[in-house]
Scaffold this motif. Structure first.
Motif, mmCIF file in Angstrom:
data_model
loop_
_atom_site.group_PDB
_atom_site.id
_atom_site.type_symbol
_atom_site.label_atom_id
_atom_site.label_comp_id
_atom_site.label_asym_id
_atom_site.label_seq_id
_atom_site.Cartn_x
_atom_site.Cartn_y
_atom_site.Cartn_z
ATOM 1 N N HIS A 12 1.518 -12.080 -3.707
ATOM 2 C CA HIS A 12 2.271 -10.850 -3.446
ATOM 3 C C HIS A 12 3.699 -11.219 -3.069
ATOM 4 C CE1 HIS A 12 -1.254 -8.355 -3.586
ATOM 5 N NE2 HIS A 12 -1.862 -9.143 -2.730
ATOM 6 N N ASP A 13 4.608 -10.365 -3.455
ATOM 7 C CA ASP A 13 6.008 -10.527 -3.093
ATOM 8 C C ASP A 13 6.448 -9.343 -2.251
ATOM 9 O OD1 ASP A 13 6.234 -12.858 -4.614
ATOM 10 O OD2 ASP A 13 6.775 -11.745 -6.412
ATOM 11 N N VAL A 14 7.428 -9.578 -1.397
ATOM 12 C CA VAL A 14 8.022 -8.528 -0.579
ATOM 13 C C VAL A 14 9.502 -8.469 -0.894
ATOM 14 C CG1 VAL A 14 8.594 -7.842 1.772
ATOM 15 C CG2 VAL A 14 6.350 -8.798 1.277
ATOM 16 N N TYR A 15 10.002 -7.259 -1.171
ATOM 17 C CA TYR A 15 11.431 -7.043 -1.360
ATOM 18 C C TYR A 15 12.024 -6.754 0.016
ATOM 19 C CZ TYR A 15 10.876 -6.327 -6.434
ATOM 20 O OH TYR A 15 10.611 -6.482 -7.766
ATOM 21 N N LEU A 16 12.819 -7.659 0.537
ATOM 22 C CA LEU A 16 13.445 -7.433 1.829
ATOM 23 C C LEU A 16 14.545 -6.390 1.687
ATOM 24 C CD1 LEU A 16 13.686 -11.067 3.214
ATOM 25 C CD2 LEU A 16 11.910 -9.356 3.589
ATOM 26 N N ASP A 17 14.568 -5.457 2.620
ATOM 27 C CA ASP A 17 15.546 -4.366 2.610
ATOM 28 C C ASP A 17 15.546 -3.613 1.284
ATOM 29 O OD1 ASP A 17 16.396 -5.132 5.201
ATOM 30 O OD2 ASP A 17 17.677 -6.674 4.298
ATOM 31 N N ASP A 18 14.388 -3.573 0.609
ATOM 32 C CA ASP A 18 14.223 -2.882 -0.677
ATOM 33 C C ASP A 18 15.197 -3.400 -1.743
ATOM 34 O OD1 ASP A 18 12.730 -1.160 -2.199
ATOM 35 O OD2 ASP A 18 13.988 0.579 -1.766
ATOM 36 N N ASP A 19 15.505 -4.680 -1.670
ATOM 37 C CA ASP A 19 16.456 -5.311 -2.583
ATOM 38 C C ASP A 19 15.705 -6.297 -3.473
ATOM 39 O OD1 ASP A 19 18.417 -6.825 -3.869
ATOM 40 O OD2 ASP A 19 19.662 -7.036 -2.066
ATOM 41 N N ILE A 23 13.694 -11.509 -2.478
ATOM 42 C CA ILE A 23 12.236 -11.494 -2.574
ATOM 43 C C ILE A 23 11.640 -12.666 -1.794
ATOM 44 C CG2 ILE A 23 10.266 -11.677 -4.144
ATOM 45 C CD1 ILE A 23 12.040 -10.455 -6.312
ATOM 46 N N ILE A 24 10.608 -12.369 -1.038
ATOM 47 C CA ILE A 24 9.862 -13.395 -0.310
ATOM 48 C C ILE A 24 8.393 -13.253 -0.696
ATOM 49 C CG2 ILE A 24 9.042 -14.138 1.951
ATOM 50 C CD1 ILE A 24 11.649 -13.324 3.128
ATOM 51 N N GLU A 25 7.744 -14.380 -0.969
ATOM 52 C CA GLU A 25 6.311 -14.346 -1.255
ATOM 53 C C GLU A 25 5.544 -14.286 0.061
ATOM 54 O OE1 GLU A 25 2.774 -16.958 -3.352
ATOM 55 O OE2 GLU A 25 4.855 -17.601 -3.553
ATOM 56 N N VAL A 26 4.574 -13.402 0.131
ATOM 57 C CA VAL A 26 3.727 -13.298 1.315
ATOM 58 C C VAL A 26 2.651 -14.365 1.213
ATOM 59 C CG1 VAL A 26 2.152 -11.830 2.604
ATOM 60 C CG2 VAL A 26 4.142 -10.836 1.488
ATOM 61 N N THR A 27 2.554 -15.201 2.234
ATOM 62 C CA THR A 27 1.553 -16.275 2.219
ATOM 63 C C THR A 27 0.488 -16.087 3.288
ATOM 64 O OG1 THR A 27 2.978 -17.625 3.612
ATOM 65 C CG2 THR A 27 3.129 -17.976 1.225
ATOM 66 N N ASN A 28 0.779 -15.347 4.313
ATOM 67 C CA ASN A 28 -0.175 -15.144 5.411
ATOM 68 C C ASN A 28 -0.802 -13.756 5.291
ATOM 69 O OD1 ASN A 28 0.429 -17.651 6.700
ATOM 70 N ND2 ASN A 28 2.351 -16.737 7.377
ATOM 71 N N TYR A 29 -1.813 -13.644 4.450
ATOM 72 C CA TYR A 29 -2.460 -12.354 4.260
ATOM 73 C C TYR A 29 -3.919 -12.551 3.862
ATOM 74 C CZ TYR A 29 -2.319 -13.032 -0.786
ATOM 75 O OH TYR A 29 -2.513 -13.528 -2.044
ATOM 76 N N ASP A 30 -4.657 -11.477 4.018
ATOM 77 C CA ASP A 30 -6.019 -11.412 3.503
ATOM 78 C C ASP A 30 -6.228 -9.975 3.060
ATOM 79 O OD1 ASP A 30 -8.560 -12.132 2.744
ATOM 80 O OD2 ASP A 30 -9.354 -12.287 4.782
ATOM 81 N N GLU A 31 -6.999 -9.802 2.047
ATOM 82 C CA GLU A 31 -7.295 -8.453 1.573
ATOM 83 C C GLU A 31 -8.740 -8.413 1.115
ATOM 84 O OE1 GLU A 31 -4.579 -7.584 -1.606
ATOM 85 O OE2 GLU A 31 -4.754 -9.582 -2.409
ATOM 86 N N LYS A 32 -9.364 -7.299 1.386
ATOM 87 C CA LYS A 32 -10.773 -7.116 1.052
ATOM 88 C C LYS A 32 -10.967 -5.726 0.472
ATOM 89 C CE LYS A 32 -12.236 -10.964 2.994
ATOM 90 N NZ LYS A 32 -12.565 -12.100 2.188
ATOM 91 N N GLN A 33 -12.044 -5.594 -0.221
ATOM 92 C CA GLN A 33 -12.456 -4.278 -0.667
ATOM 93 C C GLN A 33 -13.778 -3.983 0.030
ATOM 94 O OE1 GLN A 33 -13.001 -3.722 -4.910
ATOM 95 N NE2 GLN A 33 -12.051 -1.726 -4.723
ATOM 96 N N ILE A 34 -13.791 -2.933 0.820
ATOM 97 C CA ILE A 34 -14.997 -2.533 1.532
ATOM 98 C C ILE A 34 -15.805 -1.654 0.581
ATOM 99 C CG2 ILE A 34 -15.909 -1.303 3.524
ATOM 100 C CD1 ILE A 34 -13.145 -1.885 4.873
ATOM 101 N N ARG A 35 -17.056 -1.984 0.416
ATOM 102 C CA ARG A 35 -17.925 -1.229 -0.493
ATOM 103 C C ARG A 35 -19.035 -0.599 0.332
ATOM 104 N NH1 ARG A 35 -21.330 -4.149 -5.142
ATOM 105 N NH2 ARG A 35 -22.633 -4.648 -3.372
ATOM 106 N N ILE A 36 -19.081 0.717 0.339
ATOM 107 C CA ILE A 36 -20.125 1.444 1.051
ATOM 108 C C ILE A 36 -21.194 1.826 0.035
ATOM 109 C CG2 ILE A 36 -20.678 3.493 2.401
ATOM 110 C CD1 ILE A 36 -17.727 3.494 3.317
ATOM 111 N N ASP A 37 -22.404 1.373 0.274
ATOM 112 C CA ASP A 37 -23.527 1.672 -0.607
ATOM 113 C C ASP A 37 -24.119 3.019 -0.185
ATOM 114 O OD1 ASP A 37 -25.844 1.775 -2.115
ATOM 115 O OD2 ASP A 37 -26.371 -0.315 -1.740
ATOM 116 N N THR A 38 -24.123 3.998 -1.068
ATOM 117 C CA THR A 38 -24.620 5.334 -0.736
ATOM 118 C C THR A 38 -26.141 5.436 -0.834
ATOM 119 O OG1 THR A 38 -24.384 6.161 -3.001
ATOM 120 C CG2 THR A 38 -22.477 6.412 -1.532
ATOM 121 N N TYR A 39 -26.790 4.379 -1.271
ATOM 122 C CA TYR A 39 -28.231 4.421 -1.511
ATOM 123 C C TYR A 39 -29.015 4.897 -0.283
ATOM 124 C CZ TYR A 39 -32.944 3.000 -2.787
ATOM 125 O OH TYR A 39 -34.278 2.995 -3.052
#
Length: 156
Positions: A12-19, A23-39
């Motif tokens: 992922h990249d971040v545009y500093l000050d929307d410029d 651009i700075i690459e984000v290196t300290n992150y984690d992302e997940k997808q939470i899946r709720i089972d409706t069963y």
């Protein structure tokens, strides 16, 4: 019930000050997808999605709303898909009943640990997905990273 399912992006990249030239690459992150089972959930019940810290901010877009929380040098965001967004909007405008699909997320009025709830209408969808992202060590340009954390979750 397995909730945390998968990662979906590697950089992922971040545009500093929307410029776009700062651009700075984000290196300290984690992302997940939470899946709720409706069963094992019951049709007609309302279920709450809770966080361990109070959620601060909320932004809305077509069929999607995002909550965020920032503390010290880290930020967190979750996005939820409101598949009934248009039907609810048009029902209000045209004063007609709308047929809601499968599950209906409701945003909470007050800030707190219950960010949203959803009402299970049917089980046409076996899973309900919620995207979540964390970014840390964001000492400078806090606002830019907060926005990036939200954007990371806009895949639902």
């Amino acid at each position: 019930m397995k909730l945390f399912d998968m990662n979906w992006n590697n950089d992922h990249d971040v545009y500093l000050d929307d410029d776009k030239n700062k651009i700075i690459e984000v290196t300290n992150y984690d992302e997940k997808q939470i899946r709720i089972d409706t069963y094992n959930l019951e049709i007609g019940n309302t279920y709450s999605i809770k966080t361990s810290k109070p959620i601060e901010s909320c932004s809305f877009d077509e069929h999607l709303f995002t909550y965020g929380y920032t503390e010290d040098t880290q930020t967190f965001a979750i996005s939820l898909s409101d598949q009934n967004d248009i039907e609810k909007t048009y029902a209000e405008i045209y004063k007609r009943e709308c047929n809601l699909e499968s599950f209906d997320f409701k945003t909470e009025e007050k800030e707190g640990t219950k960010a949203v709830s959803f009402y299970l209408i049917d089980k046409d969808y076996r899973y309900i997905y919620i995207a979540a992202a964390w970014i840390w060590n964001i000492y400078d340009h806090m606002r830019d990273y907060e926005c990036s954390s939200e954007i990371f979750t806009w895949i639902v």
